[in-house]
Motif scaffolding. Structure first.
Motif, PDB file in Angstrom:
ATOM      1  N   THR A  11       0.800  -1.226   0.000  1.00 42.71           N
ATOM      2  CA  THR A  11       0.000   0.000   0.000  1.00 42.71           C
ATOM      3  C   THR A  11       0.833   1.276   0.000  1.00 42.71           C
ATOM      4  N   SER A  33      -2.312  10.284  -1.487  1.00 45.07           N
ATOM      5  CA  SER A  33      -3.303   9.282  -1.860  1.00 45.07           C
ATOM      6  C   SER A  33      -3.427   9.236  -3.373  1.00 45.07           C
ATOM      7  N   ALA A  85      -7.089   3.351   2.815  1.00 46.92           N
ATOM      8  CA  ALA A  85      -7.173   2.398   1.716  1.00 46.92           C
ATOM      9  C   ALA A  85      -8.155   1.310   2.120  1.00 46.92           C
TER      10      ALA A  85
END
Length: 206
Positions: A11, A33, A85
């Motif tokens: 991630t 992000s 996420a």
């Protein structure tokens, strides 16, 4: 390869970007992000995507941050920012209604066959994650949740979830995550995009 995992190796993906006449040789520390990328591209094109705030003519809201200050003059973003996420699936029907789309289920000798059988039977537990520069929380309603102090445990080896010593931190991050889920749920545009939906050309030439 594992939809149910939120490890940093999956991630925390480095983002490289360059603008003509922009900042050079900058390594920003602030979390970003994927939502920030189209948000920033819209700003570069002069498209207002800042929601229905004080700016008139905005097109919806993206819950993102513009990266232009960093790209243009090297100013770092918000070092206190929390990014999120989501991943996983509860049932194989959520992802593969007709069976696995990437594993030959007729070949038991295949490398990914054992994992595919496990996922088809049990799913890959859904999760939602909140992460800042120092801590990470991963909540799984049907699996093992996780909480890490990334400053002292960057490899995520010591799960603090449920430990009394971490209860204040866990509670604060859970409340923050719940607030984000509420704020971003069921958000629809207030105004119709003036471009509307393109007309369908059955010939395929349009």
């Amino acid at each position: 390869k594992w939809p149910g995992a939120a490890d940093d190796v999956l991630t925390r993906v480095p983002l490289f970007a360059r603008l003509p006449n922009g900042a050079r040789n900058i390594v920003a520390r602030a979390p970003v992000s994927l939502f920030d990328i189209p948000h920033t591209m819209c700003h570069l094109q002069g498209i207002n995507v800042d929601g229905d705030g004080p700016q008139l003519g905005a097109v919806g809201g993206t819950f993102a941050s513009s990266l232009l200050p960093t790209l243009r003059d090297g100013t770092d973003g918000d070092l206190r920012r929390v990014v999120r996420a989501e991943g996983g699936f509860s049932s194989w029907r959520d992802l593969h209604p007709g069976g696995s789309d990437h594993v030959d289920m007729g070949n038991p000798r295949g490398m990914y066959y054992p994992r595919a059988v496990e996922e088809m039977a049990e799913g890959s537990p859904k999760w939602v994650m909140a992460r800042n520069l120092t801590h990470k929380l991963v909540y799984r309603p049907r699996g093992v949740s996780e909480l890490y102090d990334l400053a002292s445990d960057p490899r995520e080896l010591d799960n603090l979830w449920g430990k009394p010593s971490a209860a204040p931190l866990q509670g604060a991050m859970e409340r923050e995550l719940l607030g984000w889920l509420v704020e971003t749920a069921d958000v629809t545009p207030i105004r119709m995009d003036p471009r509307r939906t393109p007309k369908w050309d059955p010939s395929g030439r349009g």
